[in-house]
Design a protein around this motif. Structure first.
Motif, mmCIF file in Angstrom:
data_model
loop_
_atom_site.group_PDB
_atom_site.id
_atom_site.type_symbol
_atom_site.label_atom_id
_atom_site.label_comp_id
_atom_site.label_asym_id
_atom_site.label_seq_id
_atom_site.Cartn_x
_atom_site.Cartn_y
_atom_site.Cartn_z
ATOM 1 N N GLY A 1 0.883 -1.137 -0.051
ATOM 2 C CA GLY A 1 0.118 0.043 -0.068
ATOM 3 C C GLY A 1 0.899 1.321 -0.054
ATOM 4 N N LYS A 2 2.113 1.215 0.055
ATOM 5 C CA LYS A 2 3.075 2.462 0.065
ATOM 6 C C LYS A 2 3.782 2.554 -1.066
ATOM 7 C CE LYS A 2 2.043 2.909 4.639
ATOM 8 N NZ LYS A 2 1.280 4.272 4.956
ATOM 9 N N VAL A 3 2.874 2.771 -2.234
ATOM 10 C CA VAL A 3 3.340 3.050 -3.683
ATOM 11 C C VAL A 3 3.866 4.579 -3.529
ATOM 12 C CG1 VAL A 3 2.646 3.043 -5.825
ATOM 13 C CG2 VAL A 3 1.967 1.404 -4.764
ATOM 14 N N THR A 4 4.803 4.789 -4.418
ATOM 15 C CA THR A 4 5.589 6.232 -4.466
ATOM 16 C C THR A 4 5.010 6.614 -5.896
ATOM 17 O OG1 THR A 4 7.453 5.487 -5.381
ATOM 18 C CG2 THR A 4 7.649 5.240 -3.237
ATOM 19 N N ILE A 5 5.107 8.175 -5.757
ATOM 20 C CA ILE A 5 4.906 8.961 -6.981
ATOM 21 C C ILE A 5 5.894 8.715 -8.063
ATOM 22 C CG2 ILE A 5 4.974 11.161 -7.850
ATOM 23 C CD1 ILE A 5 2.430 10.728 -6.480
ATOM 24 N N GLU A 6 7.263 8.261 -7.900
ATOM 25 C CA GLU A 6 8.202 7.974 -8.525
ATOM 26 C C GLU A 6 7.838 6.533 -9.341
ATOM 27 O OE1 GLU A 6 9.714 10.858 -5.669
ATOM 28 O OE2 GLU A 6 8.731 8.826 -5.584
ATOM 29 N N GLU A 7 7.242 5.649 -8.457
ATOM 30 C CA GLU A 7 6.894 4.524 -9.182
ATOM 31 C C GLU A 7 5.563 4.475 -10.336
ATOM 32 O OE1 GLU A 7 7.938 1.206 -5.819
ATOM 33 O OE2 GLU A 7 6.057 2.293 -5.657
ATOM 34 N N LEU A 8 4.824 5.608 -9.823
ATOM 35 C CA LEU A 8 3.593 5.751 -10.708
ATOM 36 C C LEU A 8 3.982 6.652 -11.861
ATOM 37 C CD1 LEU A 8 0.939 6.560 -7.751
ATOM 38 C CD2 LEU A 8 0.706 4.678 -9.660
ATOM 39 N N GLU A 9 4.988 7.351 -11.831
ATOM 40 C CA GLU A 9 5.690 8.288 -13.061
ATOM 41 C C GLU A 9 6.591 7.541 -13.941
ATOM 42 O OE1 GLU A 9 7.161 11.652 -11.004
ATOM 43 O OE2 GLU A 9 4.894 12.822 -10.968
ATOM 44 N N MET A 10 7.030 6.225 -13.360
ATOM 45 C CA MET A 10 7.950 5.709 -14.363
ATOM 46 C C MET A 10 7.443 5.286 -15.636
ATOM 47 S SD MET A 10 9.491 2.069 -13.117
ATOM 48 C CE MET A 10 10.643 1.141 -14.139
ATOM 49 N N LYS A 11 8.287 5.539 -16.618
ATOM 50 C CA LYS A 11 7.848 5.607 -17.868
ATOM 51 C C LYS A 11 8.474 4.145 -18.648
ATOM 52 C CE LYS A 11 5.212 9.055 -17.880
ATOM 53 N NZ LYS A 11 3.760 8.975 -18.032
ATOM 54 N N GLU A 12 9.700 3.805 -18.417
ATOM 55 C CA GLU A 12 10.210 2.693 -18.905
ATOM 56 C C GLU A 12 11.341 2.051 -17.861
ATOM 57 O OE1 GLU A 12 13.982 4.627 -21.418
ATOM 58 O OE2 GLU A 12 12.289 3.720 -22.525
ATOM 59 N N TYR A 13 11.763 0.997 -18.052
ATOM 60 C CA TYR A 13 12.630 0.456 -17.231
ATOM 61 C C TYR A 13 14.124 0.475 -17.929
ATOM 62 C CZ TYR A 13 15.331 -3.153 -14.328
ATOM 63 O OH TYR A 13 15.987 -3.940 -13.720
ATOM 64 N N LEU A 14 14.925 1.542 -17.520
ATOM 65 C CA LEU A 14 16.161 1.766 -18.259
ATOM 66 C C LEU A 14 17.123 0.670 -18.808
ATOM 67 C CD1 LEU A 14 17.184 5.042 -16.995
ATOM 68 C CD2 LEU A 14 15.944 4.639 -19.051
#
Length: 623
Positions: free
Chosen positions: A30-43
């Motif tokens: 339940g502790k999802v971060t904004i960075e995880e939601l904004e992630m567009k690709e896995y480099l």
């Protein structure tokens, strides 16, 4: 009175001091971060359709509960399959989950509903849970929390998509002796006494004609060897002999084999009607096929404690069907035993390490004459002496109260096909005439299964012409469909266009048609895993093409005979021209079903030559 041994362990464990696991939890449900939601690709892998951000599991010895937190980021539509997941849990379990989306800068949470959680009981001890996550789209983060009573069965450090972090902790129990077996090629980042971590694990990539990903993906499998508490001791997966003993005591296996009184009348009827062993086995299979429909679920234990349950419902899993078959054959005075196994998709059984969790199927092992035959009753299109492809998985274990031993599971039967074409080349360069096929063994089985999907031969012909628009099927005749113990024969009257090509006064004509191998199935430069073809292949054929007298054959391909080491595969291709009738004789024989990865280079080169030779044209000029 039945004692729940896990509750006993739990109660004793409450009084025992345990060592605390000092490392910080890598993820909180339940502790999802904004960075995880904004992630567009896995480099590290920009093409990845999804990425597992964290998979964290821990076993608490105090409560005897295992908890798994699984978080995955969906990057593309191809990653939507992570919205539907299966998990193996005990009967006492709870699951919760959320789908997170970023909408207009705000976090929107959709909770997993009870209606989207489906539990299927496998045995008395465990079930499989299917979850369907809500509102999954590109950019979603899926969070799952699985909590169940008992010890974990396995742990996957690798998935079909990249894994950023995978961590397992086991607070090792004092009263449970277990074995962890490591699979795969990816190294662990941390390997401590009670903590294992994999970091930045690449996606597992399947190869064509693999046996099973379960044999090679990086994971742990756990097997409980024994449970020992004051006043109680029980062995489990210590040896295959102990597995056999427990199975014979199991209410959904051994006890089931003592039920089935309704089969007495059936056996009496079969015995009075048929005299030979073969006829009786065929009759027993016919009864099972007519009585219990296969529900598509591969199991080694029945869903009920008696055989009458599946009979009454008219539907059952593979164990319901094959345990019924075994019991009926016993009543017909056959010497017959259950053989438990793991299907191809589930992975092979270890000869050294006994494992309940690898088992997922059971067959009948029947004595006929001086030998034994493995028999499966789930598929009405298979003769009694042929097994489903999924069961051809090296070895199975014979289960008996007095003796337990390994049984080879292989086949002498092939994908066996004979083709005969008699065609004439017309002035407009079309080919007219007849195509004939005789299909045997697994080739016959494949066409019978294919025809099952069509309401008529005409509907099947329509399907064929859609796949081959240059072939007009004028008439079709298919015989032998119902008799699974004989070949299937196909005859087609055809007109074929666009097969012969002309440039000026020169015509180019290849002799292979539907049987032609268009592309080499082995394209990769290297191979990591063995090649599993299921069974040997034997394709033979004759192609006759009559030419009008105004066509002159200028050049024909040279004949060829290819041979792999140890006669593992052969290919013969020979063309002759007699009185303007061109005749091709060909034979492709792959004489073994399993090639090691070290043999890949030879196999790839062999198929390259086959493809090239079949593509070589006959060169014809027009007077």
């Amino acid at each position: 009175m039945k004692i729940n041994i896990w509750i006993c362990i739990f109660q004793i464990a409450l009084f025992v001091s345990q060592t605390c696991l000092g490392a910080k939890d890598p993820v909180k449900f339940g502790k999802v971060t904004i960075e995880e939601l904004e992630m567009k690709e896995y480099l590290p892998d920009p093409d990845a359709a999804a990425v597992v951000l964290c998979s964290y599991g821990y076993y608490d010895n105090k409560s005897h509960y295992f908890t798994h937190v699984f978080r995955v980021k969906i990057l593309k539509k191809e990653g939507y399959n992570f919205a539907n997941r299966k998990f193996r849990v005990s009967q006492k379990s709870s699951i919760k989950g959320n789908t997170y989306n970023l909408v207009d800068g705000k976090v929107v949470v959709d909770k997993l509903s009870r209606e989207s959680i489906y539990k299927e009981r496998i045995t008395e001890d465990f079930c499989v849970v299917n979850v369907a996550m809500p509102n999954v789209r590109e950019g979603s983060v899926i969070d799952l929390h699985i909590h169940y009573f008992g010890f974990p069965w396995n742990w996957y450090f690798q998935e079909d998509v990249p894994v950023v972090w995978s961590e397992l902790r086991i607070d090792k129990p004092h009263y449970i002796r277990f074995r962890e077996t490591f699979f795969g090629n990816e190294p662990l980042y941390i390997r401590e006494n009670n903590r294992w971590v994999a970091k930045d694990v690449p996606a597992f990539e399947e190869e064509p004609f693999m046996t099973s990903r379960e044999n090679y993906i990086t994971k742990f499998e756990f097997d409980i060897l024994s449970i020992s508490i004051p006043g109680y001791f029980r062995e489990y997966s210590v040896s295959w002999e102990s597995v056999s003993k427990i199975l014979m005591e199991n209410r959904q296996f051994g006890s089931v084999l003592n039920s089935g009184s309704y089969l007495n009348k059936v056996a009496k009827g079969i015995n009075s009607k048929y005299q030979t062993q073969e006829a009786k086995i065929v009759a027993a299979l016919d009864f099972v096929h007519e009585t219990i429909e296969f529900n598509g679920r591969d199991r080694y234990t029945a869903k009920c404690h008696t055989l009458s349950g599946a009979r009454d419902e008219g539907i059952g899993n593979s164990a319901d069907i094959n345990l019924t078959l075994i019991r009926l054959l016993e009543k017909l005075d056959f010497e017959v035993y259950p053989v438990v196994l793991s299907t191809k998709e589930n992975g092979i059984l270890s000869l050294v390490y006994a494992s309940f969790q690898r088992l997922n199927y059971v067959l009948a092992y029947v004595k006929i004459g001086d030998g034994f035959v493995l028999v499966d009753g789930t598929d009405k299109y298979l003769p009694y002496y042929m097994l489903p492809k999924k069961c051809l998985n090296w070895k199975g274990r014979l289960v008996d109260k007095d003796a337990s031993r390994w049984i080879d599971i292989n086949t002498a039967y092939k994908d066996d096909q004979l083709s005969y074409y008699e065609l004439s080349l017309q002035k407009d360069l079309s080919l007219t005439g007849k195509l004939s096929y005789i299909k045997m063994d697994y080739a016959a089985y494949d066409i019978r299964k294919k025809l099952e999907n069509y309401n008529s031969i005409d509907e099947y012909v329509e399907y064929l012409t859609k796949g081959h628009p240059d072939i007009e099927i004028i008439d079709a005749k298919i015989t032998g469909i119902e008799d699974v113990y004989g070949p299937v024969k196909e005859e087609y009257e055809v007109r074929i266009t666009n097969h012969a090509q002309s440039i000026g006064n020169t015509v180019y004509l290849t002799m292979t048609l539907l049987e032609k191998i268009e592309d080499n199935p082995f394209k990769a430069e290297e191979r990591r895993y063995p090649i599993d073809l299921n069974y040997p292949v034997l394709h033979r054929g004759v192609v006759k093409i009559s030419l009008p007298e105004y066509f002159i054959v200028e050049e024909i391909p040279e004949q060829v005979h290819l041979l792999l080491p140890n006669n593992d595969a052969t290919f013969t291709f020979s063309i002759s021209n007699i009185n303007n009738t061109i005749m091709l004789n060909y034979k492709l024989a792959v004489n073994k079903e399993l090639f090691l990865e070290t043999e890949y280079g030879d196999l790839k080169a062999f198929y390259n030559e086959v493809v090239n030779k079949e593509s070589e044209p006959i060169i014809i000029t027009v007077k």
